[in-house]
Design an enzyme around this catalytic site. Structure first.
Site, PDB file in Angstrom:
ATOM      1  N   ASP A 187       0.850  -1.196   0.000  1.00 30.58           N
ATOM      2  CA  ASP A 187       0.000   0.000   0.000  1.00 30.58           C
ATOM      3  C   ASP A 187       0.882   1.240   0.000  1.00 30.58           C
ATOM      4  O   ASP A 187       2.111   1.135  -0.039  1.00 30.58           O
ATOM      5  CB  ASP A 187      -0.976  -0.011   1.192  1.00 30.58           C
ATOM      6  CG  ASP A 187      -2.302   0.666   0.833  1.00 30.58           C
ATOM      7  OD1 ASP A 187      -2.268   1.832   0.370  1.00 30.58           O
ATOM      8  OD2 ASP A 187      -3.364   0.053   1.001  1.00 30.58           O
ATOM      9  N   HIS A 259      -2.863   3.029  -4.620  1.00 34.32           N
ATOM     10  CA  HIS A 259      -2.317   2.538  -3.348  1.00 34.32           C
ATOM     11  C   HIS A 259      -0.938   1.921  -3.542  1.00 34.32           C
ATOM     12  O   HIS A 259      -0.651   0.837  -3.046  1.00 34.32           O
ATOM     13  CB  HIS A 259      -3.277   1.531  -2.705  1.00 34.32           C
ATOM     14  CG  HIS A 259      -4.495   2.184  -2.088  1.00 34.32           C
ATOM     15  ND1 HIS A 259      -4.417   2.978  -0.963  1.00 34.32           N
ATOM     16  CD2 HIS A 259      -5.803   2.176  -2.453  1.00 34.32           C
ATOM     17  CE1 HIS A 259      -5.626   3.419  -0.643  1.00 34.32           C
ATOM     18  NE2 HIS A 259      -6.496   2.963  -1.545  1.00 34.32           N
ATOM     19  N   GLU A 323      -9.724   2.782  -5.411  1.00 33.87           N
ATOM     20  CA  GLU A 323      -9.307   4.146  -5.083  1.00 33.87           C
ATOM     21  C   GLU A 323      -8.071   4.598  -5.869  1.00 33.87           C
ATOM     22  O   GLU A 323      -7.043   4.922  -5.281  1.00 33.87           O
ATOM     23  CB  GLU A 323      -9.057   4.241  -3.577  1.00 33.87           C
ATOM     24  CG  GLU A 323     -10.314   3.949  -2.774  1.00 33.87           C
ATOM     25  CD  GLU A 323     -10.118   4.004  -1.265  1.00 33.87           C
ATOM     26  OE1 GLU A 323     -11.004   4.533  -0.574  1.00 33.87           O
ATOM     27  OE2 GLU A 323      -9.093   3.521  -0.763  1.00 33.87           O
TER      28      GLU A 323
HETATM   29  C1  ACM Z   1     -11.256  -0.246   0.480  1.00 30.71           C
HETATM   30  O1  ACM Z   1     -11.794  -0.234   1.587  1.00 30.71           O
HETATM   31  N1  ACM Z   1     -10.596   0.805   0.018  1.00 30.71           N
HETATM   32  C2  ACM Z   1     -11.315  -1.429  -0.378  1.00 30.71           C
END
Ligand code: ACM
Ligand code: ZN
Length: 527
Positions: A187, A259, A323
């Protein structure tokens, strides 16, 4: 199995027709499909033999070691090939993960559809032994799970957990008959898995300079303390083998294209602008993402995944996908050129292109992909599994279009949320509110057509660790809500609001006996 059941019931009814006193049904979490009580009991002691008929040594040895801990005995219970005691064997008339537990006063049979079934039968037996200090009432239990995929997620990026802590987490989830650990390994705030070809992912990408304190509202503050950690490939192999012995498949997650700021810190050429960025010290969503235009990014991802598939036998590999802001791609000549060359009309389609290429690559390695539900936006293939997190409706949509779906929707499956409305005594958490009762009462099929139901392969809870710095904190977010979640996963049609509280009073003692930390709120009646 039904036929076997019927024959069995007739037989046992005939044998016990004159019986006068049956023990009360044992409290078992998650609720088995069928329980029939008989007269008498079998006393399990540290010396009771586990007689292994088929190749189920792992399940037997794990049980023996757990019992050694419970009895605090010098040696584990003996696992042998012949003799009398707890006899474990397989029977392919029983579903693979199902089992039958037949307790008589002179012996116990644990018969599974496979070693996994035996493992779950032994977990049920373990709960009864712990609740009654070894005295197991004679009974017949037949059981099988509702969902094939029963997952728990673990985020080791925002805070790192040691090898022993990961193993402890596996112990906890396996005792709840969970069979998938979704291991979130990369991440923005840290890259946690050694990749031999790209050593700087861990030498540089596993360390952040410092960490945000609190929610980062005005004025923002950082703690000034470097933070990091990663798993070597040997450690990963050790953890994977440990999980396998407990019938847990580890699904590694390598996040892309968003991420990924820790990877960008290690190798700036992975980004659109190639400027140096830090391993992120803040929580949330960063605009710094992998460049989807340059061929070098695809080469990198394939090389990383080539090592990942060597380490993890899981048929499905998680490729993230959530995201991913498109700001950098909009300004990037490489991304724009790729869109033009491939006839892609939006940056979302560019993400779809990346996901499809990675899927093809993993397919060539004999694996399939799972991704967060944003993978739907770029026109995902029907063969990808969708992890529905932004809401149950998205899961319903994906299931209706024919994709396999794991349901893990906000807010119900977000175990990083507060557990009480008042939040009193909980410490700082990310937000939201999900208590035991809400999880227990959740219908994962709500709003899903009968036709699409078959595509819901499972259910998972997520435990993001931004505000969970230590193992006891992580455990108390997971427990006891995981007990409610595993009732949904294993026993979706067998839940009973009237008996669950009593069952949980017993199960709480099981947590105590294992030394697992759990949140007190449910037991205090706080919602
Ligand atoms: C998430 O909670 N961003 C998958
Ligand atoms: Zn780019």
């Amino acid at each position: 199995m039904k036929r076997l059941f019927t024959m069995f019931m007739v037989l046992t009814m005939a044998l016990t027709i004159s019986a006068t006193s049956f023990a009360a049904e044992p409290h078992i979490i998650p609720q088995p499909s069928y329980i029939e009580m008989h007269e008498g009991e079998f006393l399990v002691t540290p010396k009771t033999k586990i007689v292994v008929y088929d190749d189920a040594w792992d399940a037997a040895e794990v049980f023996a070691a757990d019992m050694q801990m419970f009895f605090d005995s010098k040696k584990p219970m003996p696992c042998v090939k012949r003799g009398s005691g707890i006899k474990v064997r397989t029977d392919n008339n029983i579903p693979a993960e199902g089992y039958e537990l037949y307790v008589q006063s002179h012996e116990i049979f644990v018969t599974g559809g496979s070693e996994a079934g035996i493992f779950y039968g032994l977990q049920t037996l373990r709960q009864i032994i712990v609740a009654n200090n070894g005295a197991v009432p004679c009974c017949f239990i037949a059981d099988e799970p509702s969902f094939a995929y029963r997952g728990v997620h673990m985020d080791v990026c925002r805070h790192f957990f040691t090898v022993d802590e990961v193993k402890r987490y596996i112990d906890i989830i396996a005792a709840h008959k969970v069979n998938r650990l979704h291991w979130h390994l990369t991440d923005d705030q840290g890259w946690r898995i050694e990749i031999k070809r790209y050593p700087e992912l861990t030498t540089k990408g596993s360390m952040r300079k410092e960490t945000l304190i609190g929610h980062g509202l005005n004025p923002e503050q950082w703690d000034g303390t470097p933070y990091g950690g990663f798993y070597t490939q040997d450690e990963v192999r050790d953890i994977v083998a440990y999980a396998q012995k407990r019938c847990v498949t580890i699904i590694p997650e390598i996040e892309m294209p968003g991420h990924a700021q820790a990877a960008l810190h290690a190798y700036p050429w992975l980004g659109c602008h190639e400027q140096i960025v830090d391993v992120w010290t803040t929580w949330g969503v960063t605009p710094e993402v992998l460049c989807a235009g340059k061929e070098t990014t695809y080469e990198f991802l394939e090389n990383v995944l080539a090592e990942v598939v060597e380490l993890f036998p899981s048929e499905i590999i998680h490729i993230g996908g959530d995201e991913c802001p498109k700001d950098r791609w909009k300004e990037c000549e490489h991304c724009q050129a790729k869109m033009k060359a491939e006839g892609l009309e939006s940056e979302e389609e560019l993400q779809g292109y990346l996901v499809a290429r990675i899927e093809k690559y993993l397919n060539s390695k004999g694996r399939r992909i799972i991704g967060w539900d944003e993978i739907l936006e770029g026109g995902v293939t029907p063969t990808a599994t969708v992890m529905a997190w932004r809401g149950a409706k998205i899961g319903a949509y994906a299931a209706e279009r024919g994709n396999e779906v794991v349901m893990t929707p906000l807010p119900i499956c977000y175990f990083d949320f507060y557990q009480t409305e008042s939040r009193e005594g909980e410490g700082l958490r990310i937000g939201g509110h999900i208590n035991f009762e809400k999880v227990y009462g959740w219908d994962p099929y709500e709003g899903i057509t009968d036709e699409a139901r078959k595509n819901i392969i499972g259910v998972q809870c997520n435990v993001w660790s931004e505000y969970l710095k230590t193992m006891p904190m992580l455990e108390a977010q997971l427990l006891p809500r995981l007990a409610a979640m595993c009732e949904v996963q294993w026993a979706v049609d067998r839940r009973n609001e009237e008996t669950i509280r009593q069952k949980m009073e017993t199960f709480r003692k099981f947590y105590d006996a294992n030394g697992w930390n759990y949140a007190p709120y449910y037991f205090e009646g706080r919602r």
